[in-house]
Design an enzyme around this catalytic site. Structure first.
Site, PDB file in Angstrom:
ATOM      1  N   LYS A   1       0.721  -1.161  -0.018  1.00 42.52           N
ATOM      2  CA  LYS A   1      -0.103   0.130   0.016  1.00 42.52           C
ATOM      3  C   LYS A   1       0.813   1.345   0.066  1.00 42.52           C
ATOM      4  CE  LYS A   1      -3.945   1.793   2.533  1.00 42.52           C
ATOM      5  NZ  LYS A   1      -4.790   1.752   3.927  1.00 42.52           N
TER       6      LYS A   1
ATOM      7  N   SER B   1      -9.803   2.269   2.873  1.00 42.13           N
ATOM      8  CA  SER B   1      -8.910   3.017   2.219  1.00 42.13           C
ATOM      9  C   SER B   1      -8.164   1.974   1.200  1.00 42.13           C
ATOM     10  CB  SER B   1      -7.959   3.942   2.819  1.00 42.13           C
ATOM     11  OG  SER B   1      -7.147   3.164   3.787  1.00 42.13           O
TER      12      SER B   1
ATOM     13  N   SER C   1      -9.772  -0.113   7.191  1.00 49.20           N
ATOM     14  CA  SER C   1      -9.302  -0.159   5.757  1.00 49.20           C
ATOM     15  C   SER C   1      -8.510  -1.532   5.216  1.00 49.20           C
ATOM     16  CB  SER C   1      -8.393   1.021   5.674  1.00 49.20           C
ATOM     17  OG  SER C   1      -8.914   2.371   5.669  1.00 49.20           O
TER      18      SER C   1
END
Lengths: 98, 509
Positions: B82, B157, B181
């Site tokens: 990420k 997210s 997330s």
């Protein structure tokens, strides 16, 4: 319920150092009111005598031995700088002219 | 092993690599080819590092050929990271314009661990700006898409990390979970994701959103793969003062055993029923019944203060975020722009203009909300009150775990919604995290595992498992037992039912 005026939002934005445009200010007033109404429900919770909790792990004074370890070189630390000069960050003026 | 390398599990790949049936370069190249074919449609990646990944793979192959017996069991298994984790020499944007083009001079500790294990990093995955969102629609670089239906969101997210594994562009990915997330994106894409115990994985090099809530963790397609990655990245780090000084729980062994016999499973009354889509609730109820068949006992637990969790979270998070994001000051790194029409502007004027130009709407909203919640005169009514609610929620968990070994709920209230559907309704977007937020507030571990497809829309649903702090292994025991029962029922993994994606080649034709 609390409502934030346009002036309030402008003041908060200046505290947060964000130069919001007029259009952004207009839009954000209404949006923030909706959110504030929703989060204000924390005031209805039965919190009398409850200790605040700031962190899942109650830690104090985490220390380590005072030993020199490898760290970033000046060049590495400056590698993302918008402007650098003589191995230092170069910034716009920080004082008013008069 | 599966004939298509990109369809194989990380465990199968590690096994085949160890037996020299395939090379790390082959595995990495297969994923790079898949990325070239489908990422135009899915948009999981913000940056692909073909050169670096192949170089890392080649090194693993060389070491293996030379008989190096210190190679990690996961050596040669590629991974996507990420874009909120710093990667030396690779762009790290956090989905924000303010960090466009920034190349960190250091690696996050978990990235150091991935590199030490010989896991080639394929690239950096998309996310809502600074991890603020539940859909990736707040990414400054455009949303990622759900591989089950490209018109729908992949969660957020970490929608880049969920879609990247659901579209077979990587077998494993790193996520971060501040309010859900990792878990919510896993639920809506039919994948697995774990938020470890707070402090279980180092936060050094994780660009902070809310420091008391943030936790990095593993994303994968199976429970065992998730455990294998958890074991690589977990553990004490002297560079993170909140890192737990204890061994990583035995997550791999728990996933392999998949044993829930005699375990007490608590269904949280407040996290079921009203507000949950019918098909989400149905698949949850069926999954709980399967756990009972596997030997678990079910009890209902009451967590009355969970009704205030969302409100407390959306005060605590913006408060911490407004402080953490103050470092983006246009002085040391990141975007610097001057204000229009002001000759020789001051540092403050440049800072304010840069933050206005570099931050997106959601980030500005939350910074201003946090600034308000922390301002004198309002502190007690908002931030102070939210901290007391946080204590109440932790106490609810303490009572619940006296009655049950783990707690379960649906992970997200709905299946994946359409891109754009909730973008203009801030509170509707925030409600996606209603079931996942309590774990972050209390610092306990949580996992989402696929529970099926909702009958009404054919989209994936997820079941959330929660355990006491440092009992992460229980998540894997329950997750693996449920996965085993569901695979038996379905005749294979859920993702086998996902539609074929349009590839770059077929699009041209």
């Amino acid at each position: 319920m609390s409502t934030l005026s346009r002036d309030d939002v402008a003041h908060l934005a200046s505290l947060a150092r964000i130069a919001l445009s007029d259009a952004e200010l207009d839009r954000m007033c209404g949006e923030l009111d909706v959110i504030l109404d929703a989060v204000a429900t924390v005031q209805q919770a039965p919190t009398e005598g409850v200790e605040p909790m700031s962190h899942p792990m109650p830690l104090t004074n985490v220390t380590r031995p005072d030993e020199v370890k490898p760290s970033l070189t000046a060049g590495e630390a400056l590698s993302g700088a918008p402007e650098a000069e003589s191995d230092r960050f170069s910034v716009p003026r920080i004082l008013d002219e008069d | 092993m599966n004939h298509d390398i990109t369809r194989a599990s990380a465990a199968e790949l590690a096994d085949a690599l160890g037996r020299k049936e395939i090379s790390a370069v082959e595995v990495t190249q297969a994923h790079l080819d898949r990325i070239a074919a489908v990422d135009g449609a899915v948009h999981s990646y913000l940056h692909v590092d073909a050169h670096g990944a192949l170089e890392a793979a080649r090194e693993v192959d060389d070491r293996r050929a030379a008989g190096d017996d210190e190679l990690h069991v996961m050596a040669g298994v590629p991974i996507a990271v990420k874009d909120v984790m710093t990667t030396k020499g690779l762009p790290t944007t956090c989905g924000s314009r303010i960090l466009e083009g920034w190349i960190p001079p250091y690696d996050a500790t978990l990235v150091t661990k991935l590199r030490a294990a010989g896991m080639p990093i394929l690239g950096k995955t998309n996310m809502d700006e600074f991890a603020m969102g539940s859909s990736t629609e707040h990414s400054a670089y455009g949303p990622s898409r759900n591989p089950w239906d490209l018109d729908r969101i992949p969660g957020g997210s970490g929608g880049g990390s969920s879609s990247v594994i659901a579209s077979f562009q990587a077998p494993l990915a790193i996520g971060t979970d501040t309010g859900g997330s990792i878990r919510q994106p896993a639920a809506v894409t039919g994948t697995v994701g774990t938020k470890p115990t707070y402090g279980g994985v180092s936060r050094y090099g994780l660009v902070a959103l809310a420091s008391s809530l943030d936790q990095a963790g593993p994303c994968a397609r199976t429970v065992l793969d998730t455990a294998l990655l958890h074991a690589v990245i977990g553990g004490y780090d002297p560079r993170d003062s909140t890192s737990i000084h204890a061994p990583v729980p035995q997550v791999v062994r728990a996933a392999q055993r998949a044993d829930v016999s005699g375990m007490r499973i608590g269904v949280v009354k407040q996290l079921t029923g009203e507000g949950y889509q019918a098909g989400v609730q149905q698949r949850f109820d069926e999954a709980v019944a399967l756990l009972v068949d596997a030997g678990a006992q079910v009890v209902e637990v009451d967590c009355p203060n969970f009704q205030y969790a969302l409100a407390a979270y959306y005060l605590i998070l913006p408060s911490e975020a407004s402080s953490n994001l103050a470092k983006f000051d246009a002085m040391r790194y990141g975007l610097r722009v001057g204000p229009d029409g002001i000759p020789d502007p001051s540092a403050e004027q440049v800072m304010a203009a840069s933050r206005d130009a570099g931050f997106g709407d959601e980030v500005k909203r939350r910074i201003i909300l946090g600034t308000y919640a922390l301002s004198s005169g309002y502190y007690d009514a908002y931030y102070g009150q939210a901290q007391k609610v946080r204590r109440l929620i932790a106490q609810d968990f303490d009572r619940a775990f006296a009655q049950a070994d783990v707690l379960v709920s649906p992970t997200a209230p709905t299946t994946a919604f359409r891109v754009g559907e909730k973008l203009d309704d801030v509170m509707a977007m925030y409600l996606n995290d209603v079931a996942t937020i309590p774990a972050n507030l209390a610092g306990i571990p949580g996992m989402s595992v696929p529970s099926g497809l909702a009958p009404e829309d054919g989209l994936p649903t997820g079941l959330q498992i929660l355990a006491p702090a440092m009992a992460d292994d229980r998540l894997y025991a329950v997750g693996a037992a449920l996965e085993r029962a569901l695979h038996a029922k379905w005749g294979g993994p859920l993702l086998a039912n996902a539609p074929e994606l349009p590839t770059a080649a077929t699009k041209e034709a």
